[in-house]
Design a protein around this motif. Structure first.
Motif, PDB file in Angstrom:
ATOM      1  N   UNK A   1       1.270   8.571   7.268  1.00  0.00           N
ATOM      2  CA  UNK A   1       0.203   7.633   8.278  1.00  0.00           C
ATOM      3  C   UNK A   1       0.726   6.270   8.242  1.00  0.00           C
ATOM      4  N   UNK A   2       1.209   5.705   7.057  1.00  0.00           N
ATOM      5  CA  UNK A   2       1.517   4.457   6.936  1.00  0.00           C
ATOM      6  C   UNK A   2       3.109   4.298   7.814  1.00  0.00           C
ATOM      7  N   UNK A   3       3.751   5.181   7.533  1.00  0.00           N
ATOM      8  CA  UNK A   3       5.108   5.095   8.194  1.00  0.00           C
ATOM      9  C   UNK A   3       4.775   4.767   9.848  1.00  0.00           C
TER      10      UNK A   3
ATOM     11  N   UNK B   1       1.408  12.529   0.387  1.00  0.00           N
ATOM     12  CA  UNK B   1       2.269  12.401   1.364  1.00  0.00           C
ATOM     13  C   UNK B   1       1.770  12.389   2.744  1.00  0.00           C
ATOM     14  N   UNK B   2       0.410  12.594   2.780  1.00  0.00           N
ATOM     15  CA  UNK B   2      -0.225  12.567   4.140  1.00  0.00           C
ATOM     16  C   UNK B   2      -0.357  11.114   4.507  1.00  0.00           C
ATOM     17  N   UNK B   3      -0.906  10.331   3.660  1.00  0.00           N
ATOM     18  CA  UNK B   3      -1.139   8.900   3.874  1.00  0.00           C
ATOM     19  C   UNK B   3       0.159   7.963   4.030  1.00  0.00           C
TER      20      UNK B   3
ATOM     21  N   UNK C   1       9.433   7.780   7.813  1.00  0.00           N
ATOM     22  CA  UNK C   1       8.997   9.234   8.197  1.00  0.00           C
ATOM     23  C   UNK C   1       9.893  10.144   8.329  1.00  0.00           C
ATOM     24  N   UNK C   2      11.077   9.907   8.638  1.00  0.00           N
ATOM     25  CA  UNK C   2      12.204  10.970   8.733  1.00  0.00           C
ATOM     26  C   UNK C   2      12.246  11.870   7.221  1.00  0.00           C
ATOM     27  N   UNK C   3      12.231  10.655   6.222  1.00  0.00           N
ATOM     28  CA  UNK C   3      12.710  11.171   4.551  1.00  0.00           C
ATOM     29  C   UNK C   3      11.704  12.149   4.425  1.00  0.00           C
TER      30      UNK C   3
ATOM     31  N   UNK D   1       0.661  -1.041  -0.161  1.00  0.00           N
ATOM     32  CA  UNK D   1       0.104   0.115  -0.056  1.00  0.00           C
ATOM     33  C   UNK D   1       0.677   1.083  -0.028  1.00  0.00           C
ATOM     34  N   UNK D   2       1.912   1.098   0.923  1.00  0.00           N
ATOM     35  CA  UNK D   2       2.848   2.257   0.851  1.00  0.00           C
ATOM     36  C   UNK D   2       3.396   2.742  -0.509  1.00  0.00           C
TER      37      UNK D   2
END
Length: 244
Positions: A216-218, A211-213, A240-242, A201-202
């Motif tokens: 969230x998955x991260x 980007x927002x989703x 998430x950091x990237x 999914x990612x």
């Protein structure tokens, strides 16, 4: 399939007729067929007839005679050492005494004239059935256009996803090597399966720049294995950091 008829015209079996569904027919004094092969024993055969003398089989709709004996086999008077394509009514001579006539016909196939006779009826049925309705034809056209559109979108989407690397194989190997004592093997497998689905999914979300989703998955990946700080947790943190 070939329906083969063999009629003995000379020799000890003169007047005898045999019928076979031709696959592979082995003929001789004491033939020893393999699995799925048929055998025809030549009664009264002498030393001029080999144990396995000749074989008849179908090859692309043609009946082939294959000589197996060192004595050879004659077809319409011509000595055959290896193979020959038979014609209907061919006269085969085996050894000194046995002569047989071979005929065959195709079975299990519809004749072309039958197909031609049914074609007008089929055309008439189509023109007088549901397809004769303009509304039905219009709906079918819309349905076809929709299918083409979905196929084009999936193809385009697949092309976009192809530019995003698949991180799961490497992450899966790292997670497999990771051996935490805090959770059971069954729980580890459950988490691995869930992580694999999340990464699929990612990848789609990244391809569509959502980007927002993606963030969230991260975070979900981090929470999944936060208690054991596994490679999956670290992957989520890096992901998430990237973005930030």
């Amino acid at each position: 399939m070939q329906a083969l008829q063999i009629r003995f015209t000379q020799g000890p079996m003169q007047g005898t007729t045999k019928q076979y569904d031709l696959g592979y027919l082995l003929i001789g004094r004491e033939p020893r067929p393999e699995v799925d092969q048929q055998a025809l024993i030549l009664t009264g055969a002498d030393g001029s007839v080999s144990r396995n003398h000749v074989a008849l089989f179908d090859r692309d709709g043609q009946v082939i005679l294959q000589n197996i004996s060192g004595n050879g086999t004659r077809v319409d008077g011509t000595l055959i050492i290896e193979e020959a394509v038979l014609k209907p009514g061919a006269q085969i001579t085996i050894g000194s005494h046995h002569q047989l006539e071979v005929k065959w016909q195709l079975v299990g196939r519809q004749k072309q004239e039958d197909k031609d006779a049914k074609a007008p009826a089929a055309t008439k049925a189509a023109s007088s059935g549901l397809l004769a309705s303009p509304v039905v034809r219009a709906l079918l056209a819309v349905y076809l256009v929709a299918i083409i559109g979905v196929a084009a979108y999936l193809s385009w989407q697949g092309g976009r996803n192809a530019g995003i690397p698949d991180d799961w194989p490497q992450l899966s190997a790292a997670y497999e090597a990771y051996q935490p004592t805090e959770i059971s093997a069954a729980e580890k497998t459950r988490r691995a399966n869930l992580a694999e689905a999340l990464l699929v999914r990612l990848r789609v979300l990244r391809a569509n720049e959502r980007t927002y989703e993606v963030k969230r998955l991260c975070r979900v990946l981090m929470r999944l294995d936060a208690d054991i700080q596994s490679p999956i947790y670290r992957y989520g943190a890096t992901c998430l950091g990237s973005i930030n």
